[in-house]
Structures are given as C-alpha cells and as structure tokens.
Design an enzyme around this catalytic site. Structure first.
Site: not given
Lengths: 368, 286, 368, 286
Positions: A97, A182
């Site tokens: 992530y 993101e």
C-alpha cells in the site's frame, strides 16, 4: 474531484509510475485482440468494486467477450458501468500500500505506506503502517524514500523502485493539486517489478482552473446538483420534504440540523452565498422547486446579503413560479424591517426568530 | 499586535478596487478600523473612498500598515499573500473563497515559520468591538462585552453573535477561522488567546463537521483550560450525510472522521456545554 | 563558468526570453545569405567588446564579408576571436538593464533593474536602480515583476513583457545554478517589443555535474591552469618567480601574501587539498615545474595531510624530475619529526617556521 | 546548545562509512566528543568504530543526537541536510566541499527560519578544547584558554591556532566558517557568541578576500563590541589578482568588491589590529 482508475493511471504513466498495459472501452466493438490474460475492470467510483462484482477475469480468449458483456451497462450499487478498463493480468507476488494525502490536522501532506496492501488501509494494524508528515517548505527529498523503504524492509533494488514511485507520486500530488494519490495494491510482480495495479486520485475542485485537462463530471452528483453547481450554488440533494434556502454554509447546515431535530427532514442544502442580488434568490427557488419539496423554508440572517434584497427575490419568485407549496420565511439582520415590509405588502409573513420558522415549516409537513 | 488586532492595527486592503474590497473597506472604516492603504497595480497615487492607493504592498508600508485584508480572485491569492509576507506584514487575513488548498498550505507554512499570523481563507475575519474590525462581519451586531467567539463559518457566526448581543451580553472578540479544510488559525490557537485575555470571561466555539480541530480543542481545554472561563460550543452538520460537502470545503465527513457526534462527545467530556440550536447559546453562557 | 553570449542566448530562447534572430560562425564559408542588416559580434568573454573593436555592423550586403574577415582570428586585448554571432540588427528605441545575481551579503538572489541600460550598471546613479532581494523560500512570485515594472515606469503591456522576462530569468537562474544572469541592454524596439540584445550568464562550477549540456573550457584559464584543474588541483598562474606548493587555500594564499610582502613574487598558487597521498605531491611538482620557477617553496602545516607523506613526495619528485632549482621546505604539525627525518636522510633541509622559509626562498630569487 | 557546542552536544555522522566520515569520527571520539550515531542507508544495526549505525537520521535520534556532521558527496548534501532538519537536529555542520551554492542558499534559509544552526559547508568545523570537537581540525594543536578564533579557512586556522598555543595562550573556541561564498555562520554571528561568552577574553578573526563579511564584522565591532575583549585580525589574499579564485570559491575579488585593502582598512578603523603574517597574531594578542 474523483478521477476514474484509468484517468489516474494515465496520469501515473505521464509521471513514470509503472502501470499495467491496458485500454478503455465503452462498447464491445472497441475490444482489441486477446493477446494475454486480462482483467476487466468497471470504471466506477466505488470502493470494493471487486466484492461487488465489478471486476472480472479473462484468462482465455473466449472469456473476454462474456466478461465485457456482463459488465458494460451493469448496475453496481448505485452506479451504472459505462466504461471498462481492459488490463494485462499481473503475476502478483506480493501486494503493498502507498498513498499521499492531506493531513488536515497537521496541515501537511502525509505519506502512508504499508507492506499489507490490497485491503482497506483502515483495517491494517498501526505497527504495519509507515506514516510520515512532509514539511511543504522542504518538499520532497530522497531521504523520505529511504525512510519508507527501510520500514518496508526492501532491498536496494526495490528501495530504488519504491523511492522513485513515491517521489513521482509526490510530484503528481503537488502539481495536480491532489487531496489524495493512492495506489492499493502496489504489486510486486514475479519478475521483481513494482507496478500500480489500481489508482485513486482526488483533485481539489478549487484548483480546476489550472487543470483544464481534467473535466470530469462528478458521477456522485445528481443532475440537479450538477445544474446548481454550474449556476454557482452550493447545493446538495437530501431525502426529506422541506426545501431549504438559506445564506451561509454554516447557517444553512444549522437550519438542516434544526429541522432534523424537529423531525422535519430537509429536501436539500442550498446556500445563497455572500452576494446581494435578487436574481440569485429567484434562481435558487427555481432549483429548490425542481426538487419538488412539500414545503419551503427561507432562512436569512442579513449581512452582505440584505433582507430586503431577499424579500424582493421571494416576491418575484412566488409570482414567476406560481409557488403553491406552503412557504415559511425568516428574516433577521441587515435591512430586516425593509424586507419584512416588502413581504407583508405582498401577503407573505416573516418570522424574526429562526426557531419559530423551523417549528412552523415542520408543522406543514406533519399535517401532510 | 499581541491580540490579533488592537488599537495599533493598520490595515492595507489588497484588491481595494474590487467590489468586495471596496465595499468592506468602507464598512471597516465606519467601524473605526484604521484602513491606511489600498493596493491595486497601476493605480498608484489615486484615492479610493479616501484611502490612498499604491501599486504594491511594499509601497503601502510607508503608511505604517501592519495587517492586510486580501480580497483578490482565488488564483491570485498566493501571490498577494507572498507579497504581504515579503513586505513585512504581520497579520494576513484572506477573505477570498475557493483558494486551492495547496496554495493555502504553502501560505500557512511560509507565515508560520516567520511568526506571521494567517486568518482564513474563506472566513469573515476578526472583530473586536470598540477597537478594530478586519473582514466582512456586519457592524451592527456587536456590543463590547466579555464573550469571545471563534467560528468556522460566517453567517452562522453573525446569527450567534446577534443572539448573544440581543440577550444582553457583549463580545471581546469574534474570530472567523474560515470554512476551508486548511486555514491559518485553529480553535487551539484562538483558545490560547482567549484564555490569556483578561477581558474574556466566556468563550463560544462554533464548530462544524470535518477534520478534528474541535476534538483537539476539547483536549486542549481539558489539559490547559482556565476553569474560571466558561466555554460553550455549537456544532453544525449533525444531519449531514457522509461524503457530501456541506457548502464549506472543510465541512465533509470522510472515512468516518469529522462527525458531529465525535465533536459533541469530545466537548461534553471536556465539560463544555453544547447547544442544540444557535439560539440556545446565550442561555448556556449564563 | 562564464557562458559566451550566444550560449546565454540559446538558454534564453529555451526559456522564452526574446532574443534577436541570429547564428554563429567560426569560418567565413559558413556565412548565410544577407537578408537584412546585421551586427557581427565577437564571441569573447570581455566586457566592453564594442569599444575594443569587437563588434561591427553590416547594413548592406557588401559590408558583411569584410566585417567577418576583420574579426575572425583577430586579437582583442588578450582574446583571440574564434566565433562570431551574426545577429539581426534591432530597431532600438530605448535600452534598459536587468539582472539576477547572488547577493552574498544577504545570502539571497537579488534582482537589479534600471531604465538606464547599455552602460556598466556600476556607473548608473543609485536612484535609477531598482534592487530587490528575493527570499529563496518564497521563490519567484508575480508581485516582483509588478514592483520592478512600477519602478521602471512601464505601461501595462511593457509591464507584462518585462515581468515575463524577469520570471523566466529567475527560472534560468535557479535551474542552471547561475551566479549571474544579466541582460544589458534589454532593448525596446520600434514595434514595442522587449528583446535581450546581449547576454551574460555565469554558472556555478560546482553545479556542473547536473548541467552536462554545458561544457565550456573557461577561456580565462591558461593551458597549465586547465591541466591542473583537470587533475583536481586549485591552481592559478601568477607572474613571479617562486613556485609554491602548500596545503589549504588559506595557507597557500597566506604564503603568497608573505612572499609578496618580502618582495619575492610567486609564480603560482597551488593547494594540495586535504588528501594525504604521496602521488598528489609528486604531481604537484610536475605542474609547478612546468611553470618554470626560479625557486620552489613547499609550505606544509600537517593535519589531514601529514608531514611525512609530503616529505616522501618531495623526495620522490626530486628524483623523478631531477629538480635543479633551489627548493625550500617548511614542515610543521602532524608527523613533523618523521617528515623532517625523511628529508634529512635525503639531504634536504626543512624549516619549522613559515617566516624563515619565506625569507630563505626570497633570498634565492634576489640573488638571481 | 547555547554556545554552538557544549557538554550536551551529541553528534551523528551522516556518511560515517565514507573515508572522511569514518576517519574524523574516530578523531572526534579521541578528542572526547560524544559521537552517538552514524548514518548510512542499508547498514542499520551494524557498528562502525564502535559507533552504532542507522539507516536514517530519524532512527538515529533515539541516541539523543542533536548535532550532525555531514560528510557525503556534494550532490547529496542538500538531501542529507534536509533529512537532518526534518529529524529535528539543532546544529548542522557540513564538511563537504564543492556544494553548489544554490543548494547551500536553500539549506541556509531552511535552517535559518527554524532556528537551526548551520556551519559550513567547506569548513573545518568547531572545536572547544576540553569540551567537544565537531569537524576535522587536528586534535594536537589546542589548549584550553581565553582566545576565541573564527576563520574562513582550514589549514591556515591550524597554523594560527598552533602559533597561539605555542606562544602560551589557549583557546575557548575555534570556529571554521567555511570557504564558500555562501556559508551558514558569518563573522557577526560568531562575534555575538564570543562577546557573550564569559570565558572568551581575546578574539581572532581570520578573513580573506571576497564578499564583505569582514567589513560588516568591523562595523559590528564599532557598534556592539565589548572593549574589554581585544580583537585581532588576519586577512589573506593581499597579493591576489582580480577575478581569480584563490582556491576557495568565496575567495575572489569581483568588480572591486572584496579586496584585502578594504577589509584591513575596515578592521583598522574599528580598532582591530591586523597582523601582516600568521605568526604575528599571538604577539598582537598580548
């Protein structure tokens, strides 16, 4: 403004952030020849598309057309799928992530990375998350990539790839006025490359004047909201019955809150803003009436927007649109007496206290 | 200017020839504010409402200006703020709304490291009845008193200040922080000032959904509060659905952060009474 | 590093700073067809080229070849003209001055502009000069252009042109690590355009690792200086007789000063630097000997560079190059005794005090 | 760390595994300096000369580090300095030479607005005999005493300090400012410290051609000097021709600014005796 996955990835490509090969289709005849296994991804602004059935796989040629047929035009939760991203299937060895967002509390961009990717970051335990606030005056420096890579436990090669991606994400975050950039998951492939398998990019609406290349309609908005925004109103559709016109975002919110506490649900949020013009009031009625409310509340505290201007607008709107719904008006503040006189002369009563007006308008929807 | 604004505050208006700048400069003068200069490139040597106009803030410093009200279109705000920083202005108030938050971030950090105070963007300014007003609050609603008010909104602030004044109280200071996700001053910043100010005996905080400034303020009150000063709060946005911006760019509930419930709970735990309706605020101050 | 006028103008073009049309030639057969009046400008790094005869005009076709023949290969002061810039003649209405430089005192870039251009800025009275230090953390902002234009008395159109040029000069100043970006004169043409009629760009030598596109030989350096610099020595040729090898820029300068005060002029500046290596000492002798000094002084205060290392280098150099000149050595500091022993073992004396060594070496050149 | 370095100074070495960093870290420990950590990415958990090595300055802060010596190649200095700023280091000394001056400009202003001290680049560091040494000055030349020395050069400083020590004096502090046109501390900065320091009774300034820091220092001595503290100066570069860099990037006479004559004149007018030769300095201190 939320960008679609494919738009985010187009920006990624421009910033040399690796993404899988792929293309976008909005109809079945735009499909290209099947050359390798692909993922077919609905382009909708919804977290957890996969779980909701918005993503399908085509490992063999004969699986591609059915997958596309299944998804194009499908309704997933509230969203209709209009575009698909057909993307090379990755050989996934591990998922990470990485994101850069605005940390409102610190008033700084924050870098968040985790070796636990592919799941909602909110579900990852804190000791698996690297968080680093970035001083905007210092900007991005190479040490940030080294610190993050050290946390991730990367070797020299992965550290170099990861740092480069982070640096480029920060450049994108700054240059495109982003609220969020993101990548989840950032995939480590079988041949040792880091690739952005998804993208979530949110751009500050107030910055769009300098990003003419981005001109999404926000699909989360209703047609009426879009119309109102184009006319310059802050306007949100809600699911109650009472149409609301007020001035100032705070006072409008307070009005909705007060209605709700009195069990009178609002139909909308509409802020007249800080301009003193009869026309703006009249157009506001046009929007609220299109939402077909059962009753209408006008709540004005006069400042820059003066009470008599609003009163004149109410009178004109009542005539123009032949308003049938019961309407409750509250006027207070600058030029209150003048405003009240205009209304009285036209047979409209006006309260001075907000709570009285709230109670009155709620009484109408309760009667109905 | 220890207390944001005082008798020595001298204001330059950047964008004085614009509609907003022009109107509010006049209102500020009526309130008693020392508006000493306006800035509008190419208008050097002219007058606007009796205020001398300069080409640049640097030139306007000859008037003794130490504060600025920036009322220029959003794309030019950052340049205007940097001009004020460069010229040596000590208080920068940005009236303009829709300033890209990345610009505000930069302006904030540039002012912060230099000890310059930033108020706004997208707020109504600051008013000290009987002393000075910078911004757009209506002149009529104030009376000198012992209540300090800080708020994230504009019109709702006037509504509450008006109610406070009508009920017999008065104000030491009213500060509009601004409705954007990033603004120059936070509740904690103003709480420090309010606690230090001997004239302030009651404090009203008007918060709204979005961010966690109210929660941080509640913690500050627990840890550093002066119990002799009563704090009352009001929070808007209880009825707001998740993910929708309620007018202010900052007023949005994202990923469960920034709910009215969380803020009301934090204030209640800090011994701060939270009003259900704006009109209830004066009653809680008694 | 000083850039030639044409190099500076190439950078200007890349940064959208207007320059006259033109081209560079290094031989007469590279001349293009005469299409309009031109200026023929010697590309040498010398202020006041015009007064020294380095610039000629060709208003008619038949004037071009003679002008080029006159200048190519000509010697102007110490410079040989190898390249000419053939440039469109401007219709000059007015001349201005504009530059961005490092203000060492304030440790900030400084913008300097003046309505009096075309002359040395040092000769312009202070009230005709706009000076503005730029805060590097704020960087360039539009207000700077407005402030400068207001001083220059420009109207809206010229102000816009001037501000753009200033902004682009600042971008060049930062991105190319410049010590100076100067346009003198900046010309206002008959048709109302601002054009950079000259360029002076000085780039920080220490930044050249990130400006691989710039690779000038510095023409102000002698061949021996160039050779020394390439080998990593700080080396300057001077016009005296005493060859000098010392360690540390400050001590080396102090050595030259002391020699000069004793009427013994130095032949060179050579700093061994802070590396402890015999080879560096030997190569230093090679350079100094190429300058053909009458006597040689070695002045060492041992720290990181240790006395015994230098002593070993001296012994090796003496053998290798069969040094005939009288040589005076001064050793002090770290490993002084060990160094002195090495020298003594090889028949070389060494002083401990600097002033004694100075006096001694000066006595050699006085005798000669 | 009020006085640049003191007993509480704890040093991290950025670039500890390099030749210079490694050697001088060892010398500093021999001098008595608290070298608490080294930084070298990818070497986390190892030891170097008994000093624990970390991946980042942030990690190294666990050792209580408050100062850094940066000894990395010039292209990486800015990043290393920003890393130290970000981690909260209070004194940054840059040993490296040939740092692009634009990088130094940025580092300087970033440290300056944050109250961080910057020493160098391209200087020998700071030494307080008996207390702490950061940098590359030879350990052997010092003795504790009452003379404070500030210098723009390296080896010449050792020469002069050695002469001071040999003649029976000793030093409170020796500071090498650095030989670049832009450095973190100037003569005025160190003069303030020297005048404030009760142990310092004599001051030596070793200047050189280039810039006008010596002239500014002379003016400072006239306006703010403490007459009880004798100031002696030495200036190198009297014999330097115009336009030639004499080794140091900062040592250059440009357009008539920065000559030795101007500096010697300014010091003389400020009552500062200027030595003709380095060896003359101790005599003038008497």
């Amino acid at each position: 403004m939320n960008l679609y996955e494919y738009q985010g990835k187009q920006l990624f490509s421009r910033y040399n952030i690796p993404v899988p090969g792929g293309y976008v289709v909005d109809s079945i005849d735009k499909l290209k020849k099947f050359e390798h296994p692909v993922v077919v991804k609905s382009q909708i602004l919804l977290g957890g598309r996969g779980k909701s059935g918005g993503i399908k796989f085509a490992r063999k040629p004969e699986e591609l057309v059915p997958a596309v047929k299944d998804l194009l035009g499908a309704k997933i939760r509230d969203y209709t799928v209009k575009q698909l991203l057909i993307e090379e299937m990755l050989d996934i060895k591990k998922e990470f992530y990485i994101s850069i967002a605005l940390n409102r509390t610190e008033r700084k961009p924050v870098i968040i990375t985790s070796p636990s990717g592919g799941v909602e970051i909110e579900t990852v335990p804190d000791d698996k998350i690297f968080r680093k606030n970035l001083d905007p005056l210092l900007g991005y420096s190479a040490f940030l990539g080294k610190e993050a890579s050290s946390f991730m436990g990367f070797d020299r090669d992965l550290s170099a790839q990861f740092s480069k991606i982070l640096q480029q994400m920060y450049a994108l975050f700054i240059e495109y006025d982003c609220e969020l950039v993101e990548v989840n998951p950032l995939v480590l492939t079988g041949d040792g490359k880091l690739v952005a398998a998804d993208s979530k990019v949110v751009v500050d609406n107030d910055s769009l004047f300098r990003h003419k290349d981005l001109n999404n309609e926000d699909p989360e908005k209703t047609p009426l909201e879009r119309e109102a925004n184009e006319k310059g109103y802050s306007f949100v559709e809600l699911d109650g019955k009472i149409g609301v016109i007020a001035n100032g975002a705070g006072l409008t919110m307070a009005t909705l809150d007060a209605l709700t506490l009195h069990n009178g649900k609002p139909r909308n949020f509409l802020d007249l803003g800080g301009t003193d013009s009869t026309e703006i009031v009249v157009n506001a009625f046009d929007l609220v009436l299109k939402a077909k409310p059962t009753a209408i509340l006008v709540n004005i505290f006069g400042g820059v927007t003066k009470c008599d201007t609003v009163a004149a607008g109410i009178v004109e709107a009542k005539k123009t649109y032949n308003i049938k719904q019961p309407m409750v008006v509250r006027l207070s503040g600058v030029r209150e007496d003048e405003g009240r006189k205009i209304l009285t002369d036209n047979g409209i009563d006006a309260f001075s206290e907000m709570m009285k007006a709230i109670e009155k308008v709620v009484s109408y929807v309760k009667v109905n | 200017m220890g207390y944001i604004v005082d008798e020595n505050t001298k204001v330059v208006v950047q964008g004085i020839t614009g509609h907003q700048g022009s109107f509010h400069a006049g209102e500020m003068i009526k309130f008693g504010t020392k508006v000493v200069a306006g800035v509008s490139p190419g208008k050097k040597g002219t007058q606007h409402n009796g205020i001398p106009v300069f080409d640049s803030v640097m030139d306007a410093m000859s008037t003794g200006a130490n504060a600025t009200m920036i009322s220029v279109p959003a794309p030019y705000v950052k340049d205007a703020a940097y001009e004020a920083i460069d010229a040596g202005i000590k208080l920068i108030y940005i009236l303009t709304e829709h300033v890209p938050f990345h610009d505000t971030l930069e302006i904030f950090h540039q002012t912060n490291v230099r000890g310059i105070r930033l108020l706004g963007p997208n707020g109504p300014g600051v008013t000290r009845p009987g002393v000075c007003k910078i911004g757009i609050m209506p002149n009529q609603i104030f009376r000198k008193g012992d209540v300090a008010v800080a708020s994230r909104s504009g019109t709702l602030t006037y509504e509450i200040v008006n109610a406070i004044t009508q009920s017999g109280f008065g104000e030491t200071t009213v500060i509009g922080l601004g409705g954007d996700p990033v603004v120059g001053m936070t509740f904690i910043d103003v709480l420090k000032l309010f606690y230090e100010d001997p004239e302030t005996r009651r404090i009203v905080l008007v918060g709204e959904i979005g961010g966690n400034n109210e929660e941080k303020a509640a913690r500050y009150i627990i840890e550093h509060g002066d119990k002799r000063k009563k704090v009352v709060a009001y929070i808007t946005g209880r009825s707001a659905p998740k993910g929708k911006r309620m007018g202010h760019a900052g007023a949005i509930i994202e990923r469960g952060v920034g709910t009215a419930e969380s803020k009301i709970k934090a204030f209640t735990e800090a011994g701060v009474k939270v009003a259900d309706y704006p009109d209830d605020v004066p009653g809680l101050l008694k």
